[in-house]
Write a protein that holds these residues in place. Structure first.
Motif, short mmCIF file in Angstrom:
data_model
loop_
_atom_site.label_atom_id
_atom_site.label_comp_id
_atom_site.label_asym_id
_atom_site.label_seq_id
_atom_site.Cartn_x
_atom_site.Cartn_y
_atom_site.Cartn_z
N VAL A 183 0.85 -1.20 0.00
CA VAL A 183 0.00 0.00 0.00
C VAL A 183 0.88 1.25 0.00
O VAL A 183 0.64 2.20 -0.76
CB VAL A 183 -0.95 -0.01 1.20
N LEU A 184 1.90 1.25 0.83
CA LEU A 184 2.78 2.41 0.93
C LEU A 184 3.56 2.65 -0.35
O LEU A 184 3.94 3.78 -0.65
CB LEU A 184 3.74 2.25 2.11
N GLU A 185 3.80 1.58 -1.11
CA GLU A 185 4.56 1.70 -2.36
C GLU A 185 3.70 2.11 -3.54
O GLU A 185 4.22 2.32 -4.64
CB GLU A 185 5.24 0.36 -2.68
N ALA A 186 2.39 2.23 -3.32
CA ALA A 186 1.47 2.49 -4.43
C ALA A 186 1.57 3.91 -4.98
O ALA A 186 1.03 4.21 -6.04
CB ALA A 186 0.03 2.21 -4.00
N GLY A 187 2.23 4.79 -4.25
CA GLY A 187 2.40 6.15 -4.72
C GLY A 187 1.19 7.03 -4.56
O GLY A 187 1.04 8.03 -5.27
N THR A 188 0.30 6.66 -3.64
CA THR A 188 -0.89 7.48 -3.39
C THR A 188 -0.49 8.81 -2.78
O THR A 188 0.34 8.88 -1.87
CB THR A 188 -1.85 6.73 -2.45
N ALA A 189 -1.08 9.88 -3.27
CA ALA A 189 -0.66 11.23 -2.91
C ALA A 189 -1.05 11.60 -1.48
O ALA A 189 -1.91 10.98 -0.86
CB ALA A 189 -1.27 12.23 -3.88
N ASP A 190 -0.38 12.64 -0.97
CA ASP A 190 -0.77 13.21 0.32
C ASP A 190 -2.22 13.69 0.23
O ASP A 190 -2.70 14.08 -0.83
CB ASP A 190 0.13 14.40 0.67
N GLY A 191 -2.89 13.66 1.36
CA GLY A 191 -4.28 14.06 1.39
C GLY A 191 -5.23 12.98 0.94
O GLY A 191 -6.43 13.23 0.78
N ALA A 192 -4.72 11.77 0.76
CA ALA A 192 -5.55 10.66 0.28
C ALA A 192 -6.59 10.25 1.32
O ALA A 192 -6.37 10.35 2.52
CB ALA A 192 -4.67 9.47 -0.07
N ARG A 193 -7.72 9.77 0.81
CA ARG A 193 -8.76 9.18 1.64
C ARG A 193 -8.68 7.67 1.49
O ARG A 193 -8.77 7.14 0.37
CB ARG A 193 -10.15 9.69 1.25
N VAL A 194 -8.52 6.96 2.61
CA VAL A 194 -8.28 5.52 2.60
C VAL A 194 -9.37 4.82 3.39
O VAL A 194 -9.80 5.32 4.44
CB VAL A 194 -6.89 5.21 3.21
#
Length: 289
Positions: free
Chosen positions: A108-119
């Motif tokens: 999950v951490l390697e997925a490159g999801t941007a700051d401010g993401a909703r998870v």
């Protein structure tokens, strides 16, 4: 004159007793439980190997030995388990976090999801995944759900303990049905759902089969993948275009999941990752843009 039981003598006796009971890690279990009974770190046992135990300490340790010999998980006896180098409170209302689930967090951490993401963390249990992600990504907002209110109470303690209660929000509900899809818009959905087939439950170790919550184990259907399919089927409607979904699955479920994904709509790509033992364990899919 009564016999003197030192730390070393107690460890030797308990290790042999646990071995005779067929426990997989008799020495490790003996050390973990004795350290907990004496309120010490494990390494301190060897610095105090000749220290005698008091009657009250022996009584407390004997009760722990009895519980472990009945195949109650060591983690339920001590009430704690380490995950992602963090200590989590655990008990019979939640699964004990496993090392292979750390691979899920890594991916999950390697997925490159941007700051401010909703998870969205579906089936949070002890809250281990949600807390680990919140600690690693301070700019993420995480909604963590579970159908078990007792599990949510445990998760709440862990969320508060690790100082992320301002970014991890708990919701009672089954799978993704707690909110309307049009109000969702998550960047990422993650889940370690139940995935054990009913026919396989009797084959599980007694620590798991007889003590961990059945609702967090049994996945439904002949392959045990019913809950996995339900999450994957629903997820695209709750994700933003191009959003990610990560699920943990049983090592024998890769083929049935791949066949399902190849026939499914709503995704533009998917991939499977292995755990530390080299077994297929994590499915990552991206919703259509």
């Amino acid at each position: 004159m009564s016999e003197t039981w030192t730390v070393l003598k107690v460890l030797q006796w308990t290790t042999e007793y646990f071995f005779q009971k067929g426990l997989d890690q008799p020495r490790s279990d003996a050390e973990v439980l004795l350290a907990h009974a004496l309120n010490l770190e494990r390494i301190q046992l060897y610095l105090r190997h000749d220290q005698p135990l008091s009657e009250s300490e022996l009584a407390r340790y004997r009760e722990m030995i009895r519980r472990r010999a009945s195949r109650e998980p060591t983690q339920y006896i001590t009430g704690k388990q380490e995950f992602w180098s963090l200590e989590f409170e655990v008990g019979p209302s939640v699964l004990v976090p496993r090392p292979e689930t750390e691979v899920l967090v890594e991916r999950v951490l390697e997925a490159g999801t941007a700051d401010g993401a909703r998870v969205l963390d579906v089936g949070t249990g002890s809250g281990a995944i949600a807390v680990a992600l919140a600690r690693e990504r301070p700019a993420w907002t995480i909604v963590a759900t579970d159908v078990s209110l007792k599990a949510l109470l445990t998760a709440r303690k862990n969320i508060e303990r690790h100082g992320v209660s301002d970014r991890v929000f708990l919701v009672a509900g089954r799978l993704l049905g707690f909110m309307a899809p049009e109000r969702a818009g998550f960047d990422l959905i993650v889940s370690n759902p139940p995935y054990v087939a009913s026919k396989d439950l009797p084959k599980l170790p007694p620590e798991v089969r007889d003590h961990e919550p059945l609702t967090a184990l049994e996945g439904g259907g002949a392959e045990g993948a019913g809950t996995l399919f339900a999450i994957l089927e629903q997820a695209p409607r709750y994700l933003k275009p191009g959003g990610h979904v990560f699920v943990e699955f049983g090592s024998d479920q890769k083929d049935v999941l791949v066949r399902w994904m190849e026939a499914a709509g709503g995704y533009e790509a998917f991939e499977v990752f292995e755990d530390y033992a080299g077994l297929p364990r994590i499915l990552h899919a991206r919703s259509k843009r």
